[in-house]
Design a protein around this motif. Structure first.
Motif, PDB file in Angstrom:
ATOM      1  N   ARG A  96      25.157   6.275  56.865  1.00 34.84           N
ATOM      2  CA  ARG A  96      24.781   7.017  55.651  1.00 34.84           C
ATOM      3  C   ARG A  96      25.264   6.376  54.351  1.00 34.84           C
ATOM      4  O   ARG A  96      24.550   6.379  53.350  1.00 34.84           O
ATOM      5  N   HIS A  97      26.477   5.805  54.350  1.00 31.04           N
ATOM      6  CA  HIS A  97      26.996   5.255  53.092  1.00 31.04           C
ATOM      7  C   HIS A  97      26.281   3.971  52.714  1.00 31.04           C
ATOM      8  O   HIS A  97      26.130   3.654  51.538  1.00 31.04           O
ATOM      9  N   VAL A  98      25.863   3.222  53.701  1.00 29.11           N
ATOM     10  CA  VAL A  98      25.153   1.962  53.409  1.00 29.11           C
ATOM     11  C   VAL A  98      23.700   2.253  53.029  1.00 29.11           C
ATOM     12  O   VAL A  98      23.118   1.582  52.190  1.00 29.11           O
ATOM     13  N   VAL A  99      23.126   3.279  53.628  1.00 26.90           N
ATOM     14  CA  VAL A  99      21.742   3.653  53.302  1.00 26.90           C
ATOM     15  C   VAL A  99      21.684   4.227  51.885  1.00 26.90           C
ATOM     16  O   VAL A  99      20.790   3.881  51.105  1.00 26.90           O
ATOM     17  N   GLY A 100      22.643   5.084  51.536  1.00 25.04           N
ATOM     18  CA  GLY A 100      22.656   5.687  50.202  1.00 25.04           C
ATOM     19  C   GLY A 100      21.481   6.621  50.010  1.00 25.04           C
ATOM     20  O   GLY A 100      20.944   7.180  50.976  1.00 25.04           O
ATOM     21  N   LYS A 152      15.569  -0.788  53.340  1.00 24.89           N
ATOM     22  CA  LYS A 152      16.668  -0.905  54.310  1.00 24.89           C
ATOM     23  C   LYS A 152      16.210  -0.443  55.692  1.00 24.89           C
ATOM     24  O   LYS A 152      15.393   0.484  55.793  1.00 24.89           O
ATOM     25  N   ALA A 153      16.744  -1.084  56.707  1.00 29.31           N
ATOM     26  CA  ALA A 153      16.446  -0.647  58.077  1.00 29.31           C
ATOM     27  C   ALA A 153      17.732  -0.506  58.864  1.00 29.31           C
ATOM     28  O   ALA A 153      18.628  -1.355  58.770  1.00 29.31           O
ATOM     29  N   VAL A 154      17.812   0.570  59.631  1.00 27.14           N
ATOM     30  CA  VAL A 154      18.973   0.838  60.479  1.00 27.14           C
ATOM     31  C   VAL A 154      18.584   0.521  61.932  1.00 27.14           C
ATOM     32  O   VAL A 154      17.531   0.942  62.408  1.00 27.14           O
TER      33      VAL A 154
END
Ligand code: UTP
Length: 288
Positions: free
Chosen positions: A119-123, A8-10
């Motif tokens: 934070r919730h999408v990264v987990g 994942k990338a933010v």
């Protein structure tokens, strides 16, 4: 040591972009174009090349154009097709970009806060952070070079470059430990130190590979330099607990959050462009 894959990338894109006003009054900074494509596309392409499967945009007020950009533009395509126009300029967006999520940063409280909003999408998994206004041109791309280092040492990796001593107050600065090849152990991190107080001239630039534990540190929402919630401060709290390295990559960086960087990137990439490079060379040679 188990090194978990970075999937994942933010992309924190909720900043105000005040250094590029008045353009950024109504256009997100990340939608400004370098030659023919917006900054955000360069960052997304770099992430995809590095094996990222899920893109997470942290957006804010007035940034919807940015998320729309990654949708298939059905109406536009149908009209172009009907008019017999080539759809080639829309590649590669027509091929799709994988999973896309967007979360909202309701107030621009700083880069640390923007990352925390995801934070919730990264987990509970490692993730990359890319700041699209730091345009990195390299082969392979900067993030891919960092992930190669990450696969050897794990933990947290920041991208770093040697900055002029009189510019340390614009960067997070590393207290360096042992160095080998393109990696330097990070013993400390300080946000925007004055030149006389900077522990080195190794400055952090807009690419990171981080462990999810940084989110737990950011939960505290402690303001740092400039009253903003700083990613640097949160990362600094992980030093000593997890491996932490700075990696210098082989890539040219353009700080497109500034007028000079933005125009330089357009010139450099324009001159390297097979379609307009030669004509642009003549224009610039004639410019006094
Ligand atoms: P910058 O320091 O470049 O700030 O942020 P900015 O607001 O975008 O621009 P200026 O300084 O006013 O000209 C670095 C990155 O962090 C994001 C920005 O979008 C940029 O990618 N950011 C910053 C956020 O997403 N939220 C914030 O609260 C602050």
């Amino acid at each position: 040591m188990t090194v978990r894959k970075v999937r994942k990338a933010v992309f924190p894109v909720a900043g105000l972009g005040t250094r590029l006003l008045p353009a950024t009054k109504s256009i997100p900074k990340e939608m400004l174009t370098i030659v023919d494509r917006p900054l955000i596309q360069y960052a997304v392409d770099e992430a995809r090349e590095a094996g990222i499967e899920e893109l997470i945009f942290v957006t804010g007020r007035g940034k919807s154009a940015l998320v729309d950009y990654f949708d298939m533009s059905f109406e536009l395509e149908a009209t172009m097709e009907k008019a017999g126009k080539s759809l080639a300029p829309l590649e590669p967006s027509r091929a799709g970009y994988g999973e896309i999520a967007s979360v909202r940063q309701q107030r621009p409280l700083g880069l640390g806060h923007a990352v925390w909003c995801a934070r919730h999408v990264v987990g509970d998994e490692p993730f990359a952070v890319l700041l699209p206004d730091d345009l990195m041109i390299g082969k392979p791309g900067a993030l891919k070079q960092m992930i190669e280092a990450y696969e050897q040492v794990g933990g947290n990796i920041v991208c770093a470059t040697d900055v002029p001593r009189d510019k340390t107050a614009s960067y997070g600065i590393v207290t360096p430990g042992a160095a080998s090849a393109n990696r330097t152990e990070v013993l400390g991190l300080v946000e925007k130190p004055k030149p006389e107080e900077a522990p080195s001239t190794l400055g952090v630039i807009g690419r990171y590979v981080l462990q999810p534990d940084v989110m737990r540190v950011l939960d505290a929402q402690e303001p740092g330099s400039g009253g903003e919630i700083q990613l640097t401060d949160a990362m600094a709290r992980l030093i000593g607990k997890q491996p932490f390295h700075a990696v210098t990559v082989e890539a040219t960086r353009y700080d497109c959050g500034t007028k000079l960087g933005f125009v330089s990137a357009n010139l450099a990439l324009g001159l390297a462009d097979p379609e307009i490079g030669e004509a642009l060379r003549q224009v610039t040679a004639g410019a006094k």
